[in-house]
Design a protein around this motif. Structure first.
Motif, mmCIF file in Angstrom:
data_model
loop_
_atom_site.group_PDB
_atom_site.id
_atom_site.type_symbol
_atom_site.label_atom_id
_atom_site.label_comp_id
_atom_site.label_asym_id
_atom_site.label_seq_id
_atom_site.Cartn_x
_atom_site.Cartn_y
_atom_site.Cartn_z
ATOM 1 N N ILE A 1 4.263 7.554 -9.978
ATOM 2 C CA ILE A 1 3.988 6.372 -10.791
ATOM 3 C C ILE A 1 4.153 5.141 -9.903
ATOM 4 N N ARG A 2 3.174 4.244 -9.947
ATOM 5 C CA ARG A 2 3.302 2.964 -9.225
ATOM 6 C C ARG A 2 4.313 2.110 -9.976
ATOM 7 N N THR A 3 5.276 1.555 -9.232
ATOM 8 C CA THR A 3 6.327 0.741 -9.842
ATOM 9 C C THR A 3 6.569 -0.523 -9.029
ATOM 10 N N TRP A 4 7.121 -1.522 -9.703
ATOM 11 C CA TRP A 4 7.520 -2.777 -9.059
ATOM 12 C C TRP A 4 9.004 -2.967 -9.344
ATOM 13 N N ARG A 5 9.768 -3.405 -8.323
ATOM 14 C CA ARG A 5 11.190 -3.662 -8.536
ATOM 15 C C ARG A 5 11.679 -4.814 -7.668
ATOM 16 N N ARG A 6 12.813 -5.344 -8.041
ATOM 17 C CA ARG A 6 13.474 -6.409 -7.273
ATOM 18 C C ARG A 6 14.542 -5.784 -6.398
ATOM 19 N N VAL A 7 14.628 -6.271 -5.155
ATOM 20 C CA VAL A 7 15.633 -5.758 -4.223
ATOM 21 C C VAL A 7 16.375 -6.913 -3.569
ATOM 22 N N ASP A 8 17.580 -6.638 -3.157
ATOM 23 C CA ASP A 8 18.404 -7.581 -2.407
ATOM 24 C C ASP A 8 18.751 -8.827 -3.205
ATOM 25 N N ASN B 1 -0.730 6.466 -0.334
ATOM 26 C CA ASN B 1 -1.097 7.449 -1.359
ATOM 27 C C ASN B 1 -0.945 8.872 -0.842
ATOM 28 N N ASP B 2 -1.379 9.126 0.388
ATOM 29 C CA ASP B 2 -1.244 10.460 0.978
ATOM 30 C C ASP B 2 0.224 10.829 1.149
ATOM 31 N N ALA B 3 1.043 9.877 1.580
ATOM 32 C CA ALA B 3 2.470 10.131 1.782
ATOM 33 C C ALA B 3 3.155 10.433 0.445
ATOM 34 N N ALA B 4 2.805 9.688 -0.592
ATOM 35 C CA ALA B 4 3.406 9.916 -1.909
ATOM 36 C C ALA B 4 2.979 11.278 -2.458
ATOM 37 N N LEU B 5 1.714 11.634 -2.285
ATOM 38 C CA LEU B 5 1.244 12.931 -2.750
ATOM 39 C C LEU B 5 1.942 14.066 -2.001
ATOM 40 N N ALA B 6 2.111 13.924 -0.693
ATOM 41 C CA ALA B 6 2.811 14.946 0.091
ATOM 42 C C ALA B 6 4.253 15.087 -0.389
ATOM 43 N N ARG B 7 4.912 13.963 -0.661
ATOM 44 C CA ARG B 7 6.301 14.002 -1.155
ATOM 45 C C ARG B 7 6.338 14.645 -2.534
ATOM 46 N N ALA B 8 5.352 14.369 -3.368
ATOM 47 C CA ALA B 8 5.291 14.969 -4.701
ATOM 48 C C ALA B 8 5.049 16.479 -4.615
ATOM 49 N N GLN B 9 4.218 16.909 -3.672
ATOM 50 C CA GLN B 9 4.006 18.350 -3.483
ATOM 51 C C GLN B 9 5.316 19.032 -3.093
ATOM 52 N N VAL C 1 7.527 5.490 -1.898
ATOM 53 C CA VAL C 1 6.750 5.092 -0.726
ATOM 54 C C VAL C 1 6.274 3.664 -0.958
ATOM 55 N N ASP C 2 6.545 2.781 -0.020
ATOM 56 C CA ASP C 2 6.063 1.403 -0.101
ATOM 57 C C ASP C 2 4.539 1.437 -0.105
ATOM 58 N N VAL C 3 3.908 0.777 -1.077
ATOM 59 C CA VAL C 3 2.450 0.825 -1.180
ATOM 60 C C VAL C 3 1.756 0.200 0.017
ATOM 61 N N HIS C 4 2.474 -0.613 0.788
ATOM 62 C CA HIS C 4 1.879 -1.253 1.960
ATOM 63 C C HIS C 4 2.004 -0.398 3.229
ATOM 64 N N LEU D 1 9.255 -5.522 -4.568
ATOM 65 C CA LEU D 1 8.785 -4.363 -3.827
ATOM 66 C C LEU D 1 7.906 -3.518 -4.732
ATOM 67 N N GLN D 2 6.700 -3.208 -4.266
ATOM 68 C CA GLN D 2 5.774 -2.355 -5.001
ATOM 69 C C GLN D 2 5.776 -0.991 -4.328
ATOM 70 N N GLU D 3 6.028 0.055 -5.117
ATOM 71 C CA GLU D 3 6.183 1.398 -4.563
ATOM 72 C C GLU D 3 5.408 2.429 -5.369
ATOM 73 N N LEU D 4 5.255 3.586 -4.765
ATOM 74 C CA LEU D 4 4.802 4.779 -5.468
ATOM 75 C C LEU D 4 6.052 5.642 -5.636
ATOM 76 N N SER D 5 6.582 5.677 -6.860
ATOM 77 C CA SER D 5 7.810 6.416 -7.141
ATOM 78 C C SER D 5 7.471 7.876 -7.405
ATOM 79 N N VAL D 6 8.236 8.772 -6.791
ATOM 80 C CA VAL D 6 7.978 10.208 -6.874
ATOM 81 C C VAL D 6 9.106 10.876 -7.661
#
Length: 166
Positions: A108-115, A148-156, A140-143, A121-126
């Motif tokens: 799921i794409r998510t946005w959160r505040r850090v620090d 997308n490939d990294a998030a999918l690999a982590r989800a697999q 995975v940081d969307v930037h 920070l916009q991320e792909l949460s797994v």
């Protein structure tokens, strides 16, 4: 021997392809979702595959996601993940990683505040899904390059490993 090796390679490739091909997308907002929002709380539940749902909550500063079977989402003791929300807080869709027709991970794409500086920070949460339990396993940081490939690999990986034992 050569033929056995060739058959093993073909089966291995088709197994990997089959695992990668078992993804589904469902909406994270819209008419398919049940809206239970109040003036103080944004709360909606969206259907996923095989009887699973995702419940989204937005209290303003704090947002959360709960992933569970539809019949058990009310009984879950707490959200799957919770954080300080920013921006939209949630993306428009959920990507489900399936094994034998059952959800085993989600992205799921998510946005959160850090620090302290309130950086957004916009991320792909797994998330891993183990039956009625789900857990956040990474993001995975969307930037990032090929996010997308990294998030999918982590989800697999999460689909194969499930949630850590408590």
């Amino acid at each position: 021997m050569r033929r056995e090796l060739a058959v093993a390679i073909v089966l291995g490739i088709s197994g990997v392809h089959g695992a990668l091909a078992q993804t589904k997308f469902t909406p994270a907002t819209g008419p398919a979702c049940k809206d239970e929002s109040t003036d103080e709380l944004g709360l909606w539940t969206c259907p996923g595959p095989a009887g699973y749902v995702v419940r989204f909550a937005d209290e303003g500063n704090i947002v959360s996601v709960t992933i569970a079977p539809r019949r058990g989402v009310e009984k879950v003791s707490g959200p799957t993940a919770q954080w300080r929300g920013a921006g939209k807080s949630f993306g428009e869709k959920v990507q489900w990683i399936m094994r034998a027709g059952v959800p085993r991970a989600a992205v799921i794409r998510t946005w959160r505040r850090v620090d302290e500086d309130e950086k957004e920070l916009q991320e792909l949460s797994v998330f891993a899904i183990s039956g009625a339990n789900a857990c956040l396993v990474g993001s995975v940081d969307v930037h990032a390059d090929k996010a997308n490939d990294a998030a999918l690999a982590r989800a697999q990986q999460a689909a194969n490993a499930g949630c850590p034992q408590k």
